[in-house]
Design a protein around this motif. Structure first.
Motif, mmCIF file in Angstrom:
data_model
loop_
_atom_site.group_PDB
_atom_site.id
_atom_site.type_symbol
_atom_site.label_atom_id
_atom_site.label_comp_id
_atom_site.label_asym_id
_atom_site.label_seq_id
_atom_site.Cartn_x
_atom_site.Cartn_y
_atom_site.Cartn_z
ATOM 1 N N VAL A 66 5.062 5.182 2.436
ATOM 2 C CA VAL A 66 4.868 6.491 2.729
ATOM 3 C C VAL A 66 5.756 7.448 1.919
ATOM 4 C CG1 VAL A 66 4.309 8.507 4.807
ATOM 5 C CG2 VAL A 66 4.137 5.926 5.167
ATOM 6 N N ASN A 67 5.189 8.328 1.150
ATOM 7 C CA ASN A 67 5.664 9.192 0.264
ATOM 8 C C ASN A 67 6.975 8.638 -0.831
ATOM 9 O OD1 ASN A 67 4.017 11.350 0.956
ATOM 10 N ND2 ASN A 67 5.438 11.969 2.738
ATOM 11 N N LEU A 68 6.494 7.243 -1.136
ATOM 12 C CA LEU A 68 7.417 6.758 -2.108
ATOM 13 C C LEU A 68 6.800 5.893 -2.823
ATOM 14 C CD1 LEU A 68 7.727 4.092 -0.537
ATOM 15 C CD2 LEU A 68 9.751 5.139 0.764
ATOM 16 N N GLY A 69 7.475 5.330 -3.959
ATOM 17 C CA GLY A 69 6.605 4.558 -4.763
ATOM 18 C C GLY A 69 7.446 3.025 -5.228
ATOM 19 N N MET A 70 8.085 2.843 -4.086
ATOM 20 C CA MET A 70 8.613 1.240 -3.993
ATOM 21 C C MET A 70 8.984 0.623 -2.563
ATOM 22 S SD MET A 70 11.578 0.416 -6.787
ATOM 23 C CE MET A 70 13.110 0.360 -6.110
ATOM 24 N N LEU A 71 8.657 -0.527 -2.509
ATOM 25 C CA LEU A 71 8.649 -1.087 -1.249
ATOM 26 C C LEU A 71 9.882 -2.027 -0.984
ATOM 27 C CD1 LEU A 71 5.055 -1.800 -0.704
ATOM 28 C CD2 LEU A 71 6.265 -0.129 0.302
ATOM 29 N N SER A 72 10.808 -1.965 -1.837
ATOM 30 C CA SER A 72 11.831 -3.077 -2.318
ATOM 31 C C SER A 72 13.159 -2.874 -1.301
ATOM 32 C CB SER A 72 12.316 -3.151 -3.594
ATOM 33 O OG SER A 72 11.323 -3.085 -4.525
ATOM 34 N N ALA A 73 13.380 -3.361 -0.485
ATOM 35 C CA ALA A 73 14.618 -3.294 0.569
ATOM 36 C C ALA A 73 14.989 -4.874 1.033
ATOM 37 C CB ALA A 73 14.381 -2.320 1.531
ATOM 38 N N CYS A 74 16.164 -5.319 0.888
ATOM 39 C CA CYS A 74 16.542 -6.667 1.445
ATOM 40 C C CYS A 74 16.263 -6.616 2.993
ATOM 41 C CB CYS A 74 17.640 -7.315 0.816
ATOM 42 S SG CYS A 74 19.259 -6.128 1.485
ATOM 43 N N SER A 89 0.042 9.697 8.369
ATOM 44 C CA SER A 89 0.480 8.707 7.837
ATOM 45 C C SER A 89 0.498 7.468 8.681
ATOM 46 C CB SER A 89 2.108 9.037 7.272
ATOM 47 O OG SER A 89 2.762 9.381 8.483
ATOM 48 N N TRP A 90 0.799 7.763 10.248
ATOM 49 C CA TRP A 90 0.949 6.833 11.157
ATOM 50 C C TRP A 90 -0.559 6.135 11.306
ATOM 51 C CZ3 TRP A 90 4.288 4.107 13.953
ATOM 52 C CH2 TRP A 90 5.532 4.690 13.946
ATOM 53 N N ARG A 91 -1.718 7.041 11.085
ATOM 54 C CA ARG A 91 -3.130 6.568 11.510
ATOM 55 C C ARG A 91 -3.448 5.632 10.370
ATOM 56 N NH1 ARG A 91 -4.409 12.119 12.473
ATOM 57 N NH2 ARG A 91 -5.209 12.291 10.685
ATOM 58 N N SER A 141 0.969 -1.091 0.060
ATOM 59 C CA SER A 141 -0.040 -0.151 -0.026
ATOM 60 C C SER A 141 0.807 1.188 -0.153
ATOM 61 C CB SER A 141 -1.072 0.078 1.225
ATOM 62 O OG SER A 141 -0.035 0.221 2.396
ATOM 63 N N PHE A 142 0.317 2.552 -0.439
ATOM 64 C CA PHE A 142 1.312 3.458 -0.406
ATOM 65 C C PHE A 142 0.194 4.853 0.062
ATOM 66 C CE2 PHE A 142 2.244 0.850 -3.863
ATOM 67 C CZ PHE A 142 3.739 0.631 -3.725
ATOM 68 N N VAL A 143 0.711 5.409 0.733
ATOM 69 C CA VAL A 143 0.184 6.791 1.374
ATOM 70 C C VAL A 143 1.099 8.000 1.232
ATOM 71 C CG1 VAL A 143 -0.760 7.934 3.622
ATOM 72 C CG2 VAL A 143 -0.694 5.184 3.223
ATOM 73 N N ILE A 144 0.427 9.103 0.476
ATOM 74 C CA ILE A 144 1.067 10.182 0.061
ATOM 75 C C ILE A 144 0.412 11.183 0.868
ATOM 76 C CG2 ILE A 144 2.061 11.637 -1.893
ATOM 77 C CD1 ILE A 144 3.022 8.544 -2.032
ATOM 78 N N THR A 145 1.138 12.068 1.872
ATOM 79 C CA THR A 145 0.662 12.845 2.700
ATOM 80 C C THR A 145 1.666 13.603 3.129
ATOM 81 O OG1 THR A 145 -0.812 13.304 4.574
ATOM 82 C CG2 THR A 145 0.223 11.320 4.561
ATOM 83 N N GLU A 146 1.660 15.018 3.689
ATOM 84 C CA GLU A 146 2.673 15.763 4.295
ATOM 85 C C GLU A 146 2.451 15.720 5.789
ATOM 86 O OE1 GLU A 146 5.615 17.354 2.732
ATOM 87 O OE2 GLU A 146 4.831 15.731 1.705
ATOM 88 N N ASN A 147 1.136 15.239 6.183
ATOM 89 C CA ASN A 147 0.862 15.137 7.435
ATOM 90 C C ASN A 147 1.358 13.801 8.194
ATOM 91 O OD1 ASN A 147 -0.865 14.720 9.878
ATOM 92 N ND2 ASN A 147 -2.640 15.775 9.142
#
Ligand SMILES: NC(=O)c1ccc[n+]([C@@H]2O[C@H](COP(=O)([O-])OP(=O)(O)OC[C@H]3O[C@@H](n4cnc5c(N)ncnc54)[C@H](O)[C@@H]3O)[C@@H](O)[C@H]2O)c1
Ligand SMILES: O=CCCC(=O)O
Length: 499
Positions: free
Chosen positions: A455-463, A441-443, A431-437
């Motif tokens: 949050v504020n990004l478009g990729m979830l890939s990290a080993c 973003s936590w809620r 899922s992706f959440v784009i917000t400056e608040n």
């Protein structure tokens, strides 16, 4: 720009193309009658790239036997020696990165830049699990009975079957097999029939890195996939099965594994909500949406499938997104200016078309694209980057991943409403959440029924970050500190200290 045609002849390290399956350290043809074979096809040109053995149930049983025998000694190797081999394998991936990327682009269609990124991402799992191999610790448990001492330790589970998809032909191999081998398991790999060449190249490098005969076996199959899958599920010598692919196949494999009660990791379909709030920074939202949707031409398990945009920013976001998408160049992944390559197989084009037609039928407006592409001088499986506005809950895309470069925008008013819409779904992977608040973003991250939130990004890939889902997206985690546990079992030892 370069539109020079590339082929497997451009691979410098010819050893990376063994052209056969791997059983017990031998590169072998299919044992099925007539040495059956299948073709691997370039999805950009429909040219045949290679012809590989169509291996069957009996080849699979032989591969399992080899892994089972090899486990008897491999389980006794030290974690440090396994870590060294993983690091060497990773170094070899870096040294051969250009060749590995070209093999991947030719069989999968993704751009060379993306393919090279995936090779480096794939190698990162090997480095990560090299660091984790020596971190497998047990516990000393305080006993309730003073005449006892209790300790636990972790051991490799046994033979692991690793079934990888066609959308990440290198990284899904290293994410599964790197963890299994780090834990001390031996492995049978079953790459997708569309993209087996990348997996075979990885097996060549893993052997060169020192993994012993039988610890890595590779079964190549396209039309025999059901019998190969069934053998891996039902063979009692396999103790762990890890699969990435569709929810449909994941459910079938789980049923087939029930007779031998295998430990399972299933990373299945997603339907990621991508939520843009009114307070989002427009440039962040656009960059993230394009990455989340168009990476690998929309064929990632965490692709932005349902893009929810808050009413106050909806029209402007749709306008700017469409302007950006109009500029994305579609073409063969081997052309240096291509951003969107072909889809990997024909079924994907049919599915994309069905989703677009269904959206139109329910009142969606196709503001850009919407058709397969026949006019770019290539015969392959191309689909226009597509923007649809006015998406509604009753549309097919709401329930199913489109898995193509088609972006559909849903309008919402409140935070509560979008959480409900996002969770009204039987799968939950990314899922992706784009917000400056930050508070929001936590809620929202806590409320979403998914395995991962960006949050504020478009990729979830990290080993180093655990990857996996909830609900119909399956269970188990890959990568992270959790990734190794999937291949380990805990044993407890209770000691009588009274005499
Ligand atoms: N989670 C992911 O990364 C991922 C990867 C591939 C496909 N998908 C989803 O699946 C949809 C359909 O893609 P598809 O047409 O390739 O899907 P599919 O359901 O036909 O196959 C999915 C994968 O499972 C393997 N497979 C198929 N039947 C099998 C069997 N009986 N035993 C063992 N393995 C088997 C295939 O080789 C392939 O890799 C996509 O549109 C997408 O939604 C998700
Ligand atoms: O599609 C599945 C994997 C995607 C990723 O690891 O970024």
């Amino acid at each position: 720009m370069s539109s020079q045609k590339k082929s497997l002849n451009d691979i410098k390290n010819k050893k990376l193309l063994p052209g056969k399956g791997l059983i017990n350290g031998e590169w072998v043809a299919s044992s099925a009658s007539g040495n059956s074979t299948f073709d691997v096809v370039d999805p950009a040109t429909l040219d045949v790239l290679a012809t590989l053995p169509e291996m069957d149930k009996s080849d699979t049983a032989k591969a399992v036997d080899a892994a089972y025998e090899a486990f008897k000694s491999f389980k006794k190797t030290t974690a440090r020696s396994r870590a060294r081999m993983l690091r060497k394998w990773s170094d070899l991936c870096h040294e051969n990165a250009d060749d590995l990327a070209l093999i991947m682009t030719l069989e999968n269609g993704k751009t060379l830049a993306e393919a090279k990124g995936e090779v480096i991402y794939g190698a990162s799992f090997l480095e990560w699990f090299a660091t984790q191999a020596e971190m497998v610790h047990g516990q000393v448990v305080p006993p309730a009975n003073l005449n006892q001492r209790i300790v636990t330790f972790k051991q490799p589970i046994g033979v692991a079957a690793c079934l990888a998809p066609w959308n990440f032909p290198v990284a899904m191999i290293t994410r599964k097999c790197g963890a299994a081998l780090a834990a001390g398991c031996t492995t049978v790999w079953k790459p997708a029939g569309e993209t087996p060449l990348s997996a075979l190249a990885q097996a060549v490098l893993a052997e060169e890195a020192g993994f012993p005969k039988g610890s890595i076996n590779v079964i190549t199959s396209l039309t025999t996939v059901a019998e190969v899958g069934e053998e891996l599920c039902k063979n009692p010598k396999v103790h762990k099965l890890s699969f990435t692919g569709s929810t449909r196949v994941g459910k079938l494999l789980m049923q087939q594994c029930s007779s031998t009660l295998k430990k399972l990791s299933l990373e299945l379909g997603g339907n990621s909500p991508f939520i843009v709030f009114d307070d989002a920074k427009m440039s962040t939202a656009l960059d993230a949406a394009i990455l989340a949707k168009f990476r690998n031409s929309g064929q990632t398990c965490v692709t932005a499938n349902r893009v929810f945009v808050q009413a106050g920013i909806y029209d402007e976001f749709a306008k700017q997104l469409t302007e950006r998408i109009k500029k994305l160049k579609v073409g063969a992944g081997t052309d240096s200016d291509t951003f969107v390559g072909p889809l990997t197989h024909e079924r994907a084009v049919e599915k994309a078309m069905a989703h677009v037609e269904d959206a139109k039928k329910h009142g969606g407006q196709v503001v850009y694209g919407g058709e397969p592409m026949g006019d770019i001088g290539l015969k392959g499986y191309f689909f226009q980057p597509t923007v649809i506005t006015g998406m509604k809950q009753e549309m097919l895309t709401t329930r199913e991943e489109t898995f193509a470069p088609v972006i559909g925008l849903y309008k919402f008013d409140t935070e509560e409403e979008v959480i409900e819409l996002a969770n009204d779904c039987d799968v939950g992977l990314g899922s992706f959440v784009i917000t400056e608040n930050m508070a929001r973003s936590w809620r929202v991250a806590e409320a979403l029924e998914v395995g991962m939130v960006g949050v504020n990004l478009g990729m979830l890939s990290a080993c180093e970050s655990p990857f996996g889902g909830v609900k119909g997206s399956g269970f188990g985690r890959e990568g992270g500190t959790q990734g190794l546990d999937e291949y380990l079992v805990v044993k407890s030892m209770l000691i009588n200290v009274a005499n």
